[in-house]
Design a protein around this motif. Sequence first.
Motif, PDB file in Angstrom:
ATOM      1  N   ASP A   1      40.055  45.050  69.250  1.00 57.49           N
ATOM      2  CA  ASP A   1      40.266  44.584  70.620  1.00 57.49           C
ATOM      3  C   ASP A   1      39.292  43.479  71.022  1.00 57.49           C
ATOM      4  OD1 ASP A   1      37.902  45.956  70.983  1.00 57.49           O
ATOM      5  OD2 ASP A   1      38.624  47.183  72.659  1.00 57.49           O
ATOM      6  N   ALA A   2      38.448  43.061  70.065  1.00 55.28           N
ATOM      7  CA  ALA A   2      37.548  41.922  70.274  1.00 55.28           C
ATOM      8  C   ALA A   2      37.464  41.168  68.947  1.00 55.28           C
ATOM      9  CB  ALA A   2      36.171  42.406  70.724  1.00 55.28           C
ATOM     10  N   PRO A   3      37.068  39.912  68.976  1.00 51.60           N
ATOM     11  CA  PRO A   3      37.010  39.145  67.729  1.00 51.60           C
ATOM     12  C   PRO A   3      36.059  39.774  66.702  1.00 51.60           C
ATOM     13  CG  PRO A   3      36.895  37.673  69.613  1.00 51.60           C
ATOM     14  CD  PRO A   3      36.763  39.061  70.150  1.00 51.60           C
ATOM     15  N   LEU A   4      36.552  39.885  65.483  1.00 42.39           N
ATOM     16  CA  LEU A   4      35.764  40.385  64.364  1.00 42.39           C
ATOM     17  C   LEU A   4      35.054  39.198  63.721  1.00 42.39           C
ATOM     18  CD1 LEU A   4      35.233  42.861  62.406  1.00 42.39           C
ATOM     19  CD2 LEU A   4      37.185  42.004  61.100  1.00 42.39           C
TER      20      LEU A   4
ATOM     21  N   ASP B   1      42.662  41.101  63.229  1.00 41.99           N
ATOM     22  CA  ASP B   1      43.228  42.143  62.372  1.00 41.99           C
ATOM     23  C   ASP B   1      42.910  41.877  60.912  1.00 41.99           C
ATOM     24  OD1 ASP B   1      44.947  40.174  61.450  1.00 41.99           O
ATOM     25  OD2 ASP B   1      46.677  40.874  62.565  1.00 41.99           O
ATOM     26  N   ILE B   2      43.070  42.912  60.098  1.00 45.63           N
ATOM     27  CA  ILE B   2      42.965  42.814  58.647  1.00 45.63           C
ATOM     28  C   ILE B   2      44.154  43.575  58.079  1.00 45.63           C
ATOM     29  CG2 ILE B   2      41.621  43.361  56.588  1.00 45.63           C
ATOM     30  CD1 ILE B   2      39.113  43.370  58.303  1.00 45.63           C
ATOM     31  N   VAL B   3      44.940  42.911  57.240  1.00 43.55           N
ATOM     32  CA  VAL B   3      46.113  43.536  56.619  1.00 43.55           C
ATOM     33  C   VAL B   3      45.899  43.586  55.110  1.00 43.55           C
ATOM     34  CG1 VAL B   3      48.605  43.450  56.321  1.00 43.55           C
ATOM     35  CG2 VAL B   3      47.585  42.647  58.476  1.00 43.55           C
TER      36      VAL B   3
ATOM     37  N   GLY C   1      31.012  43.030  64.851  1.00 41.28           N
ATOM     38  CA  GLY C   1      31.942  42.631  65.902  1.00 41.28           C
ATOM     39  C   GLY C   1      33.232  43.410  65.814  1.00 41.28           C
ATOM     40  N   GLY C   2      34.204  42.992  66.601  1.00 43.15           N
ATOM     41  CA  GLY C   2      35.517  43.611  66.573  1.00 43.15           C
ATOM     42  C   GLY C   2      35.780  44.604  67.679  1.00 43.15           C
ATOM     43  N   GLY C   3      34.715  45.145  68.287  1.00 48.73           N
ATOM     44  CA  GLY C   3      34.935  46.120  69.356  1.00 48.73           C
ATOM     45  C   GLY C   3      35.591  47.381  68.846  1.00 48.73           C
ATOM     46  N   LEU C   4      36.578  47.871  69.597  1.00 43.41           N
ATOM     47  CA  LEU C   4      37.287  49.089  69.220  1.00 43.41           C
ATOM     48  C   LEU C   4      38.251  48.811  68.076  1.00 43.41           C
ATOM     49  CD1 LEU C   4      37.928  52.081  69.869  1.00 43.41           C
ATOM     50  CD2 LEU C   4      39.718  51.239  71.412  1.00 43.41           C
TER      51      LEU C   4
END
Length: 279
Positions: free
Chosen positions: A14-17, A69-71, A259-262
């Motif tokens: 929910d935040a930039p990684l 995201d990471i896929v 980073g990345g938040g939740l």
Amino acid sequence: MHLHISHETVYDYDAPLSRSTQYLRLTPRRSRGLRILHWGLALPAPASSCADAFGNTMHVLSLDGPRRDIVLRAMGEVITDDGPPRPDPEDELPAPLFLRDSVLTRADEALRGFAAGFADAAKADAHGALLMLMSAIGERMPYLRGYTDAATPAAEAFQTGRGVCQDHAQVFVCCARLLGLPARYVSGYLATDAEHVASHAWAEVRLPDAKPEDDASSMAGGWLGYDISNQCLADGRHVKLAIGADYLDACPVRGVRTGGGLETMRAEVLVKPGTGDQQ
């Protein structure tokens, strides 16, 4: 058994990684009874490949820069042995390595007392005792989601009295070691009738060598897989990804980030029969 396998893991933030390193054990482990026809990974960036301390194929994926995201995708085809489960005497790792406990398989008094109930049976017939242990864990810990997570130790899951395949495998491994039998955690895939499932986990135990009085059909002298959640021995439906002392050593995906938040994660695995078995 000819199996097509696809496995997708998606992490959303929910935040930039800003930075992430993922350790991926998403390539089937070469072993007796498994032939890899082809296998590949689709990743958001090139990854380096190596063998980890347990001989599993591991890819290290490092990502820099803002992303949401990471896929991660793994896919391929394998052929497994349809014969009845038999102990595998071949292994490049010394069996005593898997007598040591680990962070997630350390016994408490409750587990020690539970395992002690199978000690006499294990001295007479290790495989028979392990089948009884598998049944007892299944009765004591029904398969229920939402009561444990990836960081739950075996002792805590046992006390909770509920769990999933990861918990069942770790409790079983802990008890087998208490009985003096080398045991290890296995991650992998299981062919089922379900459309989409998660990756699976079971245990392997190194059974003692055969005694002179044993008949030729006895279960002895090698590693044998026990799928506690499904109350069966690992067979041609099971495809091994990685082994280790516990979940932390063998989990398909594990990483660290800045980073990345939740973070939210979803994973889907599809294992289906091929159009025809290949010889």
